[in-house]
Write a protein that holds these residues in place. Structure first.
Motif, PDB file in Angstrom:
ATOM      1  N   LEU A 131       0.857  -1.182   0.000  1.00  0.00           N
ATOM      2  CA  LEU A 131       0.000   0.000   0.000  1.00  0.00           C
ATOM      3  C   LEU A 131       0.894   1.232   0.000  1.00  0.00           C
ATOM      4  O   LEU A 131       1.732   1.393   0.885  1.00  0.00           O
ATOM      5  N   GLU A 132       0.722   2.082  -0.977  1.00  0.00           N
ATOM      6  CA  GLU A 132       1.415   3.365  -1.023  1.00  0.00           C
ATOM      7  C   GLU A 132       2.935   3.213  -0.930  1.00  0.00           C
ATOM      8  O   GLU A 132       3.627   4.046  -0.340  1.00  0.00           O
ATOM      9  N   GLY A 133       3.463   2.118  -1.490  1.00  0.00           N
ATOM     10  CA  GLY A 133       4.902   1.913  -1.482  1.00  0.00           C
ATOM     11  C   GLY A 133       5.435   1.193  -0.259  1.00  0.00           C
ATOM     12  O   GLY A 133       6.653   0.990  -0.135  1.00  0.00           O
ATOM     13  N   TRP A 134       4.544   0.784   0.646  1.00  0.00           N
ATOM     14  CA  TRP A 134       4.935   0.086   1.872  1.00  0.00           C
ATOM     15  C   TRP A 134       4.402  -1.348   1.832  1.00  0.00           C
ATOM     16  O   TRP A 134       3.265  -1.585   1.443  1.00  0.00           O
ATOM     17  N   THR A 135       5.232  -2.285   2.266  1.00  0.00           N
ATOM     18  CA  THR A 135       4.843  -3.693   2.256  1.00  0.00           C
ATOM     19  C   THR A 135       4.512  -4.169   3.671  1.00  0.00           C
ATOM     20  O   THR A 135       5.181  -3.802   4.643  1.00  0.00           O
TER      21      THR A 135
END
Length: 299
Positions: free
Chosen positions: A289-293
Motif C-alpha cells: 500500500l502506497e509503497g509500503w509492504t
C-alpha cells in the motif's frame, strides 16, 4: 487557561541533522537532552531512503543556541543542523481537517469528530486526531489491519497477541475488539510517551483490562515473557529493528503462529523475509500500500 485547553502551539523551533550509524545518532540525541534551553522532544530515526543515514531532530519552545548545535554536530560527525521556526498553529484542527476515517477490512479507524460515520457492523477503532501517529492512515498500519482481517477471514483462532512497537496501540486494540477478554494482549513500545498514548487510547475505546501497555525494547519485559508463546505478533517498525528481532520473534511465537510485519518500503521486504525464513518463518502473504509492504509470516 490550562495549556491543555489551548489547541494552538506556541512558536516552536526545530533543529534537524543527519549522520551515519545508529550509535552516533543515539549519542547525539542523548547529548541534546543536556542543552540549555532543553528541547521538549527529540527523535532519532533511520532514514527510509536506503542511504544508511539517521536523522536526529529536536523541538524547542525557545530558540536553540546555534553555537551549541554546531559544537554537537561537529562532535558526532553530523551535518550542520537546519534550524526552523514554526508559526503558531491549531494542529488538532489541522489534523482533523486532513484526517479522514479509514476502512481496513472489517476495521474502521476514526476520530471522535467522525463518530457518526462508523458503518453498521464495522469494528470501530477510535484514535483521536491529537494522537495521529499510527492511526491507520499510513500504508503500514492499514496494511497490518488488512492482513489481520485476512487471517480472521481464513479462520485464525484466538490466542495471545503481542503488538511490538505499538505506537497508538491501534493494532492491539483491533485484536482486543475481536478477541478481548478471551486472550492476553500486550502492547509494547520503547518510548514512554507512546506507552501513555497507547494506554489512553485503550481506555478511550472502552478496552481497559483487555490490553496491557508496557515500555519495552523488543520482547524485553517480564509481561511479554509471561504470555509467550504468542499466536499473533504485530511489529510495525523499521527494517533494521525487524531484522534484529527475527530470532526473538521466533522464540516468542507459537509453532503455527503468525507474525504481521510492516514499516517496510517495498524494496526492503525481501531482505526482511529472508531474515525471518532463517529464523523459522515462512511467508504466508504480502500486500503493498502506497509503497509500503506488509508481510504475513507463519512459524
Amino acid at each position: 487557561m490550562d495549556p491543555q485547553d489551548n489547541p494552538f502551539t506556541p512558536a516552536t523551533w526545530t533543529a534537524l541533522t543527519t549522520l551515519a550509524g545508529p550509535g552516533p545518532a543515539e549519542g547525539l540525541g542523548a547529548a541534546m537532552e543536556e542543552m540549555d534551553p532543553a528541547p521538549v522532544g527529540i527523535g532519532v530515526f533511520e532514514m527510509e531512503d536506503g542511504s544508511g543515514l539517521w536523522e536526529v531532530g529536536a523541538y524547542f519552545t525557545q530558540a536553540p543556541s546555534d553555537i551549541d548545535l554546531a559544537l554537537l554536530a561537529a562532535a558526532f560527525g553530523a551535518k550542520p543542523f537546519a534550524v526552523s521556526e514554526l508559526p503558531e498553529t491549531d494542529w488538532v484542527a489541522h489534523v482533523r481537517r486532513d484526517l479522514h476515517p479509514v476502512a481496513a477490512g472489517r476495521f474502521f479507524v476514526y476520530g471522535s469528530h467522525d463518530a457518526d460515520k462508523v458503518p453498521e457492523g464495522a469494528v470501530p477503532l477510535l484514535v483521536e486526531a491529537a494522537m495521529a501517529f499510527g492511526t491507520g492512515h499510513h500504508g503500514t498500519t492499514q496494511g497490518c489491519l488488512e492482513a489481520f482481517d485476512a487471517l480472521l477471514a481464513d479462520g485464525l483462532a484466538p490466542g495471545p497477541v503481542a503488538d511490538v512497537g505499538a505506537g497508538t496501540a491501534v493494532l492491539a486494540m483491533a485484536a482486543a475488539r475481536v478477541w478481548g477478554g478471551d486472550v492476553p494482549i500486550v502492547a509494547s513500545d520503547i518510548d514512554a510517551v507512546a506507552v501513555e498514548v497507547a494506554a489512553a487510547n485503550v481506555a478511550a475505546n472502552g478496552l481497559g483490562g483487555t490490553v496491557e501497555c508496557v515500555e519495552a525494547a523488543g520482547f524485553g519485559h517480564p509481561v511479554l515473557g509471561r504470555h509467550a508463546p504468542y499466536a499473533l505478533i504485530f511489529a510495525n517498525i523499521l527494517k533494521g529493528p525487524l531484522i534484529d528481532l527475527a530470532p526473538d520473534m521466533a522464540a516468542h511465537c507459537a509453532p503455527g503462529g503468525h507474525a504481521i510485519l510492516s514499516g517496510l518500503l517495498d524494496r526492503q521486504a525481501d531482505e526482511v523475509r529472508t531474515a525471518y525464513e532463517a529464523a523459522g518463518f515462512a511467508e504466508a502473504a504480502r500486500r503493498s500500500l502506497e509503497g509500503w509492504t506488509t508481510l504475513t509470516l507463519r512459524r
